[in-house]
Scaffold this motif. Structure first.
Motif, short mmCIF file in Angstrom:
data_model
loop_
_atom_site.label_atom_id
_atom_site.label_comp_id
_atom_site.label_asym_id
_atom_site.label_seq_id
_atom_site.Cartn_x
_atom_site.Cartn_y
_atom_site.Cartn_z
N VAL A 170 73.47 16.80 -43.85
CA VAL A 170 74.69 17.67 -43.67
C VAL A 170 74.52 18.32 -42.24
N ASN A 171 75.20 18.12 -41.36
CA ASN A 171 75.30 18.66 -40.12
C ASN A 171 73.62 18.56 -39.62
N GLY A 172 73.22 17.39 -39.62
CA GLY A 172 72.08 16.86 -39.07
C GLY A 172 70.77 17.52 -40.14
N LYS A 173 71.02 17.97 -41.13
CA LYS A 173 69.72 18.44 -42.13
C LYS A 173 70.11 17.74 -43.29
N LYS A 174 68.62 17.47 -43.76
CA LYS A 174 68.58 16.61 -44.91
C LYS A 174 68.71 17.45 -46.23
N ILE A 175 69.38 17.30 -47.09
CA ILE A 175 69.72 18.00 -48.23
C ILE A 175 69.31 17.14 -49.56
N GLY A 176 69.46 18.13 -50.58
CA GLY A 176 69.06 17.44 -51.87
C GLY A 176 70.61 17.91 -52.64
N LYS A 177 70.85 19.13 -52.60
CA LYS A 177 72.26 19.44 -53.31
C LYS A 177 72.84 20.76 -52.10
N HIS A 178 74.08 20.67 -51.86
CA HIS A 178 74.76 21.31 -50.73
C HIS A 178 76.14 21.56 -50.98
N PRO A 179 76.57 22.97 -51.08
CA PRO A 179 77.96 23.29 -50.97
C PRO A 179 78.73 23.25 -49.89
N LEU A 180 79.93 22.34 -49.89
CA LEU A 180 80.64 21.73 -48.67
C LEU A 180 81.40 22.99 -48.09
N ALA A 181 81.39 23.00 -46.96
CA ALA A 181 82.35 23.83 -46.23
C ALA A 181 83.09 22.96 -45.36
N ASP A 182 84.48 23.76 -44.86
CA ASP A 182 85.21 23.02 -43.84
C ASP A 182 84.41 22.66 -42.71
N GLY A 183 84.79 21.38 -42.41
CA GLY A 183 83.98 20.83 -41.15
C GLY A 183 82.90 20.38 -41.24
N ASP A 184 82.11 20.25 -42.30
CA ASP A 184 80.79 19.63 -42.57
C ASP A 184 81.00 18.27 -42.30
N VAL A 185 79.48 17.76 -41.52
CA VAL A 185 79.88 16.23 -41.36
C VAL A 185 78.31 15.79 -42.25
N ILE A 186 78.84 14.96 -43.02
CA ILE A 186 77.87 14.13 -43.82
C ILE A 186 77.45 13.03 -43.19
N THR A 187 76.03 12.73 -43.03
CA THR A 187 75.51 11.47 -42.62
C THR A 187 75.09 10.46 -43.40
N ILE A 188 75.37 9.53 -43.73
CA ILE A 188 74.94 8.42 -44.70
C ILE A 188 74.49 7.15 -43.93
N GLY A 189 73.45 6.58 -43.71
CA GLY A 189 73.10 5.50 -43.00
C GLY A 189 73.68 5.68 -41.59
N LYS A 190 74.55 4.73 -41.11
CA LYS A 190 75.17 4.76 -39.82
C LYS A 190 76.52 5.17 -39.92
N HIS A 191 77.06 5.74 -41.00
CA HIS A 191 78.49 6.06 -41.29
C HIS A 191 78.17 7.64 -41.39
N SER A 192 79.40 8.46 -41.24
CA SER A 192 79.51 9.92 -41.28
C SER A 192 80.77 10.00 -41.85
N LEU A 193 80.68 11.18 -42.72
CA LEU A 193 82.17 11.51 -43.51
C LEU A 193 82.26 13.21 -43.26
N ARG A 194 83.54 13.32 -42.78
CA ARG A 194 83.76 14.99 -42.14
C ARG A 194 84.65 15.36 -43.68
N PHE A 195 83.89 16.44 -43.80
CA PHE A 195 84.61 17.36 -44.95
C PHE A 195 85.65 18.23 -44.60
N MET A 196 86.77 17.98 -44.90
CA MET A 196 87.96 19.02 -44.59
C MET A 196 88.85 19.64 -45.73
N LEU A 197 89.14 20.95 -45.55
CA LEU A 197 90.01 21.37 -46.69
C LEU A 197 91.49 21.15 -46.28
N THR A 198 92.28 20.76 -47.31
CA THR A 198 93.60 20.68 -47.00
C THR A 198 94.55 22.05 -47.98
N ALA A 199 95.49 22.26 -47.58
CA ALA A 199 96.23 23.18 -48.27
C ALA A 199 96.91 22.49 -49.51
#
Length: 244
Positions: free
Chosen positions: A68-97
């Motif tokens: 998450v944001n370049g740092k390896k995690i075990g468990k992480h509370p997600l915040a708006d804009g966090d970027v998750i990297t899994i292999g060669k893919h990335s997932l951006r976490f976004m909050l929606t109203a």
């Protein structure tokens, strides 16, 4: 606030996934909620747990890890804009109203932290849930009916401390979400829903191994409905769930 994950590969968006259920699994297996077909991704690589608008990312002992944001995690509370990297893919976490007219809590409503002396202390983090419930109760009273999921003769549930250092101490579960435990050791959450109060595992410390115990039985990966006078054991502390 609700959340979603946007899946990207080579700077191109390849999928968008709303976090509209409690647990969402990411991995290479076809049955995963987010299927990522890449050899660097484990079969069941990671999962996102969402409770009352708050989302947690958990690595499922994957071979190459989850960042998450370049740092390896075990468990992480997600915040708006966090970027998750899994292999060669990335997932951006976004909050929606939330849609207009839908009441909810955007964050943990209250937290009970059980300290090393096995006493409980309340830390209030937000009042969204309480305000939403007050609006719901006011609307229901005008219609002559109790709030959704609450009996006309039963108030909010509560937990009672059973340990020797503070027997009988009680905390009402009046918010949308209450977390119990010791951060980094063991954490669970109790969420209020229209059909009752549910307990769910959030964090189990090293290797995420420690899960809450209800009536002597370790709970599973999904949330469990609590019944009046259930005994909860978490982080070495015993509590009793009381309804009414």
């Amino acid at each position: 606030m609700a959340g979603k994950l946007i899946l990207n590969f080579n700077d191109q968006t390849v999928g968008e996934y709303p976090l509209d259920k409690e647990t969402l699994v990411i991995g290479r297996r076809p049955e995963c909620d987010i299927h990522v077909d890449n050899l660097a991704v484990s079969g069941r690589h990671a999962r996102v747990i969402t409770i009352a608008g708050s989302s947690f990312l958990e690595d499922l002992n994957s071979t190459n890890g989850t960042l998450v944001n370049g740092k390896k995690i075990g468990k992480h509370p997600l915040a708006d804009g966090d970027v998750i990297t899994i292999g060669k893919h990335s997932l951006r976490f976004m909050l929606t109203a939330e849609p207009k007219g839908k009441a909810g809590s955007s964050s943990f409503a209250e937290t009970i932290v059980i300290g090393s002396d096995q006493s409980s202390a309340l830390r209030q983090a937000a009042t969204d849930g309480e305000a939403a419930q007050a609006r719901q109760a006011d609307a229901a009273s005008r219609e002559g009916a109790p709030p959704s999921g609450v009996s006309a003769n039963i108030g909010p549930a509560r937990v009672r401390l059973l340990t020797e250092s503070g027997p009988g101490k009680e905390m009402p579960l009046s918010k949308a979400l209450t977390t119990l435990g010791r951060p980094g050791i063991q954490v669970a959450a109790i969420s209020r829903r229209h059909n009752g109060d549910f307990i769910v595992h959030v964090d189990g410390g090293a290797n995420n191994a420690a899960r809450p115990i209800v009536n002597g039985t370790v709970i599973g990966v999904t949330s469990q409905l609590l019944q009046d006078q259930d005994t909860i054991e978490i982080a070495g502390v015993k509590l009793q769930y009381l309804r009414g």
